[in-house]
Design an enzyme around this catalytic site. Structure first.
Site, PDB file in Angstrom:
ATOM      1  N   HIS A 119      -0.440  51.673  -6.786  1.00 20.19           N
ATOM      2  CA  HIS A 119      -1.817  52.160  -6.947  1.00 20.19           C
ATOM      3  C   HIS A 119      -2.654  51.656  -5.768  1.00 20.19           C
ATOM      4  O   HIS A 119      -2.423  50.559  -5.263  1.00 20.19           O
ATOM      5  CB  HIS A 119      -2.395  51.652  -8.277  1.00 20.19           C
ATOM      6  CG  HIS A 119      -3.705  52.292  -8.612  1.00 20.19           C
ATOM      7  ND1 HIS A 119      -4.890  51.874  -8.054  1.00 20.19           N
ATOM      8  CD2 HIS A 119      -3.998  53.334  -9.410  1.00 20.19           C
ATOM      9  CE1 HIS A 119      -5.868  52.646  -8.520  1.00 20.19           C
ATOM     10  NE2 HIS A 119      -5.361  53.542  -9.336  1.00 20.19           N
ATOM     11  N   GLY A 126     -11.483  55.797 -15.310  1.00 21.03           N
ATOM     12  CA  GLY A 126     -12.673  55.588 -16.134  1.00 21.03           C
ATOM     13  C   GLY A 126     -12.728  56.425 -17.405  1.00 21.03           C
ATOM     14  O   GLY A 126     -13.046  55.911 -18.488  1.00 21.03           O
ATOM     15  N   ASN A 154      -4.939  55.259 -17.097  1.00 18.39           N
ATOM     16  CA  ASN A 154      -4.786  53.950 -16.462  1.00 18.39           C
ATOM     17  C   ASN A 154      -6.017  53.142 -16.841  1.00 18.39           C
ATOM     18  O   ASN A 154      -7.091  53.355 -16.290  1.00 18.39           O
ATOM     19  CB  ASN A 154      -4.680  54.140 -14.937  1.00 18.39           C
ATOM     20  CG  ASN A 154      -4.655  52.814 -14.197  1.00 18.39           C
ATOM     21  OD1 ASN A 154      -4.584  51.744 -14.815  1.00 18.39           O
ATOM     22  ND2 ASN A 154      -4.717  52.877 -12.874  1.00 18.39           N
ATOM     23  N   TRP A 155      -5.835  52.236 -17.786  1.00 18.97           N
ATOM     24  CA  TRP A 155      -6.995  51.498 -18.302  1.00 18.97           C
ATOM     25  C   TRP A 155      -7.444  50.404 -17.344  1.00 18.97           C
ATOM     26  O   TRP A 155      -8.453  49.753 -17.559  1.00 18.97           O
ATOM     27  CB  TRP A 155      -6.662  50.902 -19.679  1.00 18.97           C
ATOM     28  CG  TRP A 155      -6.387  51.919 -20.752  1.00 18.97           C
ATOM     29  CD1 TRP A 155      -6.380  53.284 -20.635  1.00 18.97           C
ATOM     30  CD2 TRP A 155      -6.051  51.660 -22.128  1.00 18.97           C
ATOM     31  NE1 TRP A 155      -6.073  53.876 -21.831  1.00 18.97           N
ATOM     32  CE2 TRP A 155      -5.870  52.901 -22.767  1.00 18.97           C
ATOM     33  CE3 TRP A 155      -5.895  50.492 -22.889  1.00 18.97           C
ATOM     34  CZ2 TRP A 155      -5.538  53.014 -24.120  1.00 18.97           C
ATOM     35  CZ3 TRP A 155      -5.562  50.596 -24.235  1.00 18.97           C
ATOM     36  CH2 TRP A 155      -5.390  51.851 -24.843  1.00 18.97           C
ATOM     37  N   GLY A 208     -12.984  56.240  -8.849  1.00 21.06           N
ATOM     38  CA  GLY A 208     -14.112  55.493  -9.392  1.00 21.06           C
ATOM     39  C   GLY A 208     -15.431  55.786  -8.710  1.00 21.06           C
ATOM     40  O   GLY A 208     -16.409  55.062  -8.874  1.00 21.06           O
TER      41      GLY A 208
HETATM   42  P1  13P Z   1     -11.029  57.065 -11.879  1.00 22.32           P
HETATM   43  O1  13P Z   1     -10.589  58.157 -12.827  1.00 22.32           O
HETATM   44  O2  13P Z   1     -11.880  56.023 -12.544  1.00 22.32           O
HETATM   45  O3  13P Z   1     -11.602  57.596 -10.619  1.00 22.32           O
HETATM   46  O4  13P Z   1      -9.685  56.276 -11.455  1.00 22.32           O
HETATM   47  C1  13P Z   1      -8.602  56.991 -11.001  1.00 22.32           C
HETATM   48  C2  13P Z   1      -7.449  56.072 -10.904  1.00 22.32           C
HETATM   49  O5  13P Z   1      -7.421  55.177 -10.076  1.00 22.32           O
HETATM   50  C3  13P Z   1      -6.345  56.264 -11.854  1.00 22.32           C
HETATM   51  O6  13P Z   1      -5.230  55.515 -11.503  1.00 22.32           O
END
Ligand code: 13P
Length: 256
Positions: free
Chosen positions: A95, A235, A9-10, A173
């Site tokens: 999400h 990320g 998921n960019w 994140g």
């Molecule tokens: P991170 O891998 O940056 O924690 O994000 C997870 C996410 O929200 C994937 O949809």
């Protein structure tokens, strides 16, 4: 046996050139990842450019959101028909960033799931608890509520290739990953919920991805858990050097 799915998921990242370069590198690297499905979800403006970059490879294209409405007067929205036109096979729905920053409710997510399934796209439905919920031992209750609301009236063929993504909000994140035990417990709970809502065979076939600070160094232990069928990566999906080892962990964890 459920096939692993590793999805990137960019979010609102990349530009045209970096998106194409990243997709090209992922497509090249994923060629050797036998048995693991790989999906990239770039921002809307780069869907077509990324579709071009992955053409002919095994990597699939997904979107990060969709409107529940048919094309029409909905300023700033993107119709499912447009996503299909751009080559999308999947779409992430509900999400936590959509839920918390843009006020998406279970009822809206439910309309989106139904619309996406009617059009034949795969829905990746995200659920997950906030830190306060976990601390108050309300995780299962929150997950049940999100599942019940988001899947209301979603029956029969509509659940055939549904994917669930368990993303504890406190792990997104933040660099804080759920422990493999915490993640497994939540996934097992979600599968039990699916068995009750549908039936054990349906529950057994639905893939449940883990998302929240998945990195190359924690992916394998997570993917080795019996009810974790892949990863939704934020990320670490923004560089092929970080993302491909997670795909590789899926290859290694196969047949667990
Ligand atoms: P991170 O891998 O940056 O924690 O994000 C997870 C996410 O929200 C994937 O949809």
């Amino acid at each position: 046996m459920r096939q692993f799915l590793v999805a990137g998921n960019w979010k609102m990242n990349t530009q045209r050139a970096t998106a194409v370069a990243l997709a090209t590198d992922v497509a090249r690297g994923a060629a050797s990842a036998t048995g693991v499905e790989v999906l990239v979800c770039p921002p809307f403006p780069y869907l077509e450019a990324v579709a071009g970059a992955i053409r002919g490879s095994s990597v699939r294209l997904g979107a990060q959101n969709a409107s529940a409405e048919k094309p029409g007067a909905y300023t700033g929205e993107t119709a499912i028909e447009m996503l299909i036109d751009c080559g999308c096979a999947s779409v992430i729905l509900g999400h936590s960033e959509r839920r918390t920053l843009y006020g998406e409710t279970d009822a809206l997510v439910n309309r989106k799931v139904k619309a996406v399934r009617t059009q034949g796209l795969q829905a990746i439905l995200c659920v997950g608890e906030q830190l306060a919920d976990r601390e108050a031992e309300r995780t299962e209750q929150i997950l049940d509520g999100q599942m019940t609301g988001s899947l209301e009236g979603v029956d029969g063929d509509a659940v055939a290739d549904l994917v669930i993504a368990y993303e504890p909000v406190w792990a997104i994140g933040t660099g804080k990953t759920a422990s493999p035990e915490q993640a497994q417990a939540a996934h097992a709970h979600l599968r039990k919920w699916l068995a009750g809502r549908y039936n054990p065979a349906v529950a057994d076939g639905i893939r449940i991805l883990y998302g929240g600070s998945v990195k190359a160094d924690n992916a394998l232990t997570l993917l080795q858990q019996p009810d974790i069928d892949g990863a939704l990566v934020g990320g670490a999906s923004l560089s092929a050097a970080n993302f491909l080892p997670i795909v590789e962990a899926g290859v290694q964890a196969q047949g667990k």
